[in-house]
Structures are given as structure tokens and as C-alpha cells.
Enzyme design. Structure first.
Site, PDB file in Angstrom:
ATOM      1  N   TYR A  56       0.825  -1.210   0.000  1.00 36.76           N
ATOM      2  CA  TYR A  56       0.000   0.000   0.000  1.00 36.76           C
ATOM      3  C   TYR A  56       0.862   1.265   0.000  1.00 36.76           C
ATOM      4  O   TYR A  56       0.357   2.356  -0.251  1.00 36.76           O
ATOM      5  CB  TYR A  56      -0.914   0.044   1.241  1.00 36.76           C
ATOM      6  CG  TYR A  56      -1.932  -1.055   1.362  1.00 36.76           C
ATOM      7  CD1 TYR A  56      -2.147  -1.979   0.346  1.00 36.76           C
ATOM      8  CD2 TYR A  56      -2.681  -1.186   2.534  1.00 36.76           C
ATOM      9  CE1 TYR A  56      -3.080  -2.995   0.490  1.00 36.76           C
ATOM     10  CE2 TYR A  56      -3.615  -2.193   2.681  1.00 36.76           C
ATOM     11  CZ  TYR A  56      -3.798  -3.100   1.666  1.00 36.76           C
ATOM     12  OH  TYR A  56      -4.724  -4.100   1.821  1.00 36.76           O
ATOM     13  N   HIS A  86       0.301 -11.637   2.733  1.00 35.98           N
ATOM     14  CA  HIS A  86      -0.745 -10.912   2.003  1.00 35.98           C
ATOM     15  C   HIS A  86      -1.511 -11.806   1.028  1.00 35.98           C
ATOM     16  O   HIS A  86      -2.701 -11.597   0.792  1.00 35.98           O
ATOM     17  CB  HIS A  86      -0.116  -9.734   1.251  1.00 35.98           C
ATOM     18  CG  HIS A  86      -1.064  -8.631   0.946  1.00 35.98           C
ATOM     19  ND1 HIS A  86      -0.685  -7.317   0.782  1.00 35.98           N
ATOM     20  CD2 HIS A  86      -2.405  -8.616   0.775  1.00 35.98           C
ATOM     21  CE1 HIS A  86      -1.729  -6.558   0.528  1.00 35.98           C
ATOM     22  NE2 HIS A  86      -2.786  -7.325   0.503  1.00 35.98           N
TER      23      HIS A  86
END
Length: 552
Positions: free
Chosen positions: A309, A367
Site C-alpha cells: 500500500y 498478504h
């Protein structure tokens, strides 16, 4: 008018003719050593449950205490989890509890929750009454029952419960239920009476200082003085100390408590399972600091970031500028497949810590599973080592299917604390969710707002009915799929049972939307409304993101 003099020997009469000690010792997350310690310091009321998996520890502690069985009041409960309710199952459960407790009878047997539905609730209650008639139980009660649940028992012509065990404390008083119970002759037991240790409210501190007592003790005295309630000691693990004798400042008390090794273990085990129920997502927020600060002002204490991110530094800066203590904020980050592998993962943890400028990360997730089995396992091993080194508090995964989770089990690794997957009414991932529930893995729900496409007629209908926006309906669905409300009415309690809960992660950079996404606790979706939303499931076809749970 002065309050009555209370002690550990004070009892309250039940409608069944028996008496129950006014102060109870909660055995949730406790072992036999702490239960024995409680008996030594004077507790004569032990509250356990089948789902606590320590009935045998209670029985052993009682046996080794040299106390007469009749001088100890033991409560246990039958839960709906695992399809545990029903007439035949309840009769078997009573016999199983007697064996575990090594006792000829149970003083108080409760229906632990009302989640199984009306028919099974009543069957279970009827079975407990029959066990009472057979001398196996002395009193029958319920837990987490609202008024309508108790009225259901009355309408069926069954004996009124002796006890209703509820979450009760100054921030969650359930006044209508308590009043109903008082008028009906039902004793109210209070669980979570000291907010799982969160007693930093200025009023608590002020009164504690005035009385020269710990806030925990003042809190117990406050409730004992005001209600005919039976209290359990601190569910956060503060059970090794006789709270009737605590004196001095909170700091002095905490230092004294830390001398108990068993307590420290129980407390640490409990803390590992605490995560704020609502998170704030920062995906695609490349200037995240303003939004995170707004989220903190709105009450969020859980921020979900990731290395990919590219905003870990912004999140860290927001925490520092917020004025909040680091320990009061829960931070998640993740390592994506391009950085998987043992050495890369170890380096990645240090990189994230440097970006956040933190000493530790609350939750570190893999993730995605796209790197393949070998690198997935290497990465997980590295994260566990970083956890052992104190750099991470909890390790989890994201976008893992059942076969990925089984892969970790087959490798002999500890199970992940969390599996973060796309979950909303249109993509419910039922097989994965069920597996996580069975294995005590918390499910975090990303994309809970389905990326803003809220035109579905069912969402619009429920939003209009509740005078809410569709996003709030979606988030409320997510909360109730994990933390199902015990009562029909506003859900205002500050503390919830988090195991197996959905933890939704709404994201927004718009201040008004950040606030509205958190205003979820003053309305409840009915069972029928939840069923309407459940019926929207499209399986994998309902996903609005990458959803790589089926990766090989």
C-alpha cells in the site's frame, strides 16, 4: 442509605431455594493452578463452561482443596457452538460435565447463549430442567438472554430461570433486561464487570484515589452495592488476587499481580486474542495520514496497512501525531508474494518496523498465497521467528483458502491468528469461514462495502427501513455474522467475544464517510433481515477484488 456490609461469604438466594455466593471467580482462559489459588484466597463460587475446556481443571482444583463439595458453588454452561444445543445433546452434555467436574451434581447449569434458535433453545432448557428433576442439577438458568428469550420460556410453560448471566458494567447496563429480571425474581450475574482491565476512565481513577483503592476493587464494590448481581472477577485474567483485599494505587496493584506467574501466562494468552472489532483500511490511500487521524478522532483503534500500500510511514506518523498511546492502537501490515521467502520476510519485517518507526507490529499477515507452497511456508516460518523475537505480536494470513491453511497445519506450525479474506453478502466464502470457525481463526473481512456498488434492492430496502446508508447495512451484517447480538435492541456494549468474529475493514478518505462507517452500534438487523442478506451470496462470482483463495 448505607450499603450492606459485603464479604466473600455473602450469598444471594435463588428462586430454587439454594443460595449462591455473591462474588464469583471466572474460569474463562484459566487453568487449574489459578482456580486453586482462587479457592485458597476465599472464593467459593467458580464459573466455568463446556466451551472453556477446563471443567476437569475445576473438578481437580475442588478435589485438591480439602473443602467440602457442598461449600463450593459451581456453574457451567452449554453453548450453541458446534450445534451443541438440542434435547438429546443437552442431556448428554450434563452427564459429560458431571464426569469432567468429578461431581454428583452441578449447582447451576446455564444455556450459554440463544444463538441456536427458538426450537433448540427450548429443547435445551427442557433437558436441563429434566436433569434438575433427576438431581444432576440444582438450579437452571440462562446466559445472554434478552427479554424476548425469557418470555419465550414463560410462554412454553417452563420454570423461570434462576439466573440470567449478562455483560454488565457502567458502560453497558442493559437496564430493561435487568429491570425485567428483578421484577421476575431472576438473579442477574455480571460478566466482564471490570471491562477486561480497561479502567482508565477519569471517574474510576478519581473515585479509586479518593477511596485509596484500585479502580478494579472500587468497580466491584460499586456493582455489589447497587444490584443483586453475582460478579465474576476479572475476565482479563486478574483472578489470582483476592480483590476484597486490594489496596494502594493501580500501579502498585499491577506490580503485585505480576508476581503471579500463572496470571501472567493467562493474561498474555488473553491479550493475544484482543483485536478491535472494526478496522480502518488504507488500501489505495497514498496520503493516509489525514484519513487515519480522522479515523482516530472517530474512535477507530485498528488500522490495516500493507507493504504494497506504500503508506506504512503515513500510518506511523498518524499514530504519533494522534496523541494516543501506541499500546492503545492495533496496527496490521502484510507482506506480498513478490517479497516472500525466508530471508526476504525477515528483512521485510525490519523494513516495516523502520517505516512505521515502531518497536513492534500488532499483526503481520502473509498478504497472498501466490508465491507457491515452498515460499509461503518459508515466509510464515520467518514471521513466527520475528514474533518470537518480539517484533510481531500475532501472525496471520490473507486470501488463504482451506488447502493453504491445511498446509500450515501439515508443516507443524502454529495456526494463524487471522485469515483476512474478501467477505460480504455477495461473496461469503462459506467453506473458508466455517474452517476458520472450527479452528479458532479470526476472519477479517476486506471489501466489506463491495467497493461502493450498493444499488442492490435488498440493501436499499434495509437502508430505508433502518434510516441508514447501505454501507452501514453491509458493515452491520459483517459485525453480526461474527459477533451476533445477544439481544434485539441497540448493541452498546463496549466488549464482545471476539473469537471467530468477522472483523470488517471499511476504507475511506472522506471524513463524513469515515465517521458514518463507525456508527454501527445503535441498531440491529433482525434474523429475517440477516437471512435476506445471506441469500445474496454468489460465491466466487460475487467477488469484487482479486480474491486469490483458490491459488495452487
Amino acid at each position: 442509605m448505607s450499603s450492606p456490609k459485603l464479604s466473600l461469604n455473602t450469598s444471594v438466594p435463588l428462586s430454587t431455594g439454594y443460595s449462591m455466593p455473591l462474588l464469583g471467580f471466572g474460569a474463562y482462559l484459566n487453568d487449574g493452578a489459578s482456580i486453586s489459588e482462587a479457592l485458597k484466597v476465599g472464593y467459593r463460587h467458580i464459573d466455568t463452561a463446556q466451551m472453556y475446556q477446563n471443567e476437569a481443571d475445576v473438578g481437580e482444583a475442588v478435589k485438591n482443596s480439602d473443602l467440602n463439595r457442598k461449600d463450593i458453588f459451581i456453574t457451567t454452561k452449554i453453548t450453541s457452538e458446534g450445534d451443541g444445543h438440542g434435547y438429546d445433546k443437552a442431556l448428554k452434555a450434563v452427564d459429560a460435565s458431571l464426569v469432567e467436574l468429578r461431581s454428583g451434581y452441578v449447582d447451576l447449569y446455564l444455556v450459554h447463549d440463544p444463538f441456536s434458535g427458538k426450537e433448540k433453545r427450548l429443547e435445551t432448557y427442557k433437558a436441563l430442567l429434566e436433569a434438575k428433576a433427576a438431581g444432576k442439577i440444582r438450579s437452571v438458568g440462562v446466559s445472554n438472554y434478552g427479554i424476548h428469550h425469557i418470555e419465550e420460556i414463560k410462554a412454553a410453560g417452563l420454570e423461570i430461570p434462576a439466573v440470567n448471566q449478562l455483560e454488565l458494567h457502567p458502560f453497558c447496563q442493559h437496564r430493561s433486561i435487568v429491570k425485567y429480571c428483578q421484577e421476575t425474581g431472576i438473579v442477574v450475574q455480571a460478566y466482564c464487570p471490570i471491562l477486561r482491565g480497561k479502567v482508565d476512565d477519569p471517574l474510576f481513577q478519581e473515585i479509586a484515589s479518593k477511596l485509596d483503592r484500585s479502580p478494579f476493587l472500587w468497580y466491584i464494590q460499586l456493582i455489589n452495592s447497587g444490584k443483586p448481581a453475582v460478579l465474576k472477577a476479572a475476565r482479563a485474567g486478574y483472578r489470582h488476587v483476592d480483590s476484597a483485599h486490594m489496596r494502594g494505587s493501580e500501579a502498585q496493584w499491577v506490580n503485585a499481580v505480576r508476581e503471579f506467574g500463572g496470571l501472567r501466562r493467562a493474561l498474555n494468552a488473553f491479550i493475544r486474542h484482543l483485536i478491535p472489532l472494526l478496522g480502518f483500511g488504507v488500501f489505495q490511500n497514498y496520503d493516509a495520514k489525514p484519513g487515519v487521524l480522522e479515523a482516530f478522532r472517530a474512535g477507530y483503534r485498528h488500522v490495516d496497512s500493507a507493504q504494497m500500500y506504500r503508506n506504512e510511514a503515513d500510518v506511523g506518523n498518524a499514530v504519533r501525531e494522534s496523541g494516543l498511546n501506541r499500546g492503545d492502537v492495533f496496527i496490521t501490515t502484510k507482506i506480498a508474494s513478490q517479497d516472500h521467502g525466508y530471508r526476504k520476510a525477515l528483512k521485510g519485517v525490519d523494513t516495516s518496523l523502520a517505516r512505521f518507526r515502531f518497536d513492534y507490529i500488532d499483526l503481520f499477515l502473509i498478504h497472498d498465497p501466490l508465491s507457491g507452497k515452498q515460499k509461503r511456508l518459508e515466509t510464515y516460518k520467518a514471521l513466527l521467528e520475528a514474533k518470537a523475537a518480539g517484533k510481531i505480536k500475532s501472525v496471520g494470513v490473507s486470501n488463504y483458502g482451506v488447502h493453504h491453511l491445511e498446509e500450515l497445519k501439515a508443516a507443524g506450525y502454529e495456526k494463524p491468528s487471522i485469515n483476512q479474506i474478501e467477505v460480504h453478502p455477495f461473496c461469503q466464502q462459506r467453506a473458508i469461514v466455517e474452517y476458520c470457525k472450527r479452528n479458532d481463526i479470526i476472519v477479517e473481512a476486506y471489501c466489506p462495502l463491495i467497493r461502493g456498488d450498493v444499488s442492490n434492492p435488498v440493501l436499499q430496502e434495509l437502508a430505508a427501513k433502518h434510516k441508514r446508508d447501505p454501507g452501514q447495512i453491509l458493515l452491520r451484517w459483517s459485525l453480526q455474522k461474527g459477533y451476533r447480538p445477544y439481544f434485539e435492541g441497540p448493541m452498546t456494549c463496549a466488549h464482545t467475544r471476539l473469537l471467530n468474529s468477522y472483523v470488517p475493514l471499511p476504507k475511506s478518505a472522506t471524513p463524513s464517510r469515515i465517521v458514518s462507517n463507525a456508527n454501527l452500534y445503535d441498531f440491529v438487523l433482525t434474523e429475517e433481515e440477516m437471512a435476506k442478506l445471506d441469500a445474496l451470496d454468489k460465491g466466487d462470482d460475487g467477488a469484487v477484488s482479486w480474491n486469490p483463495v483458490n491459488a495452487p
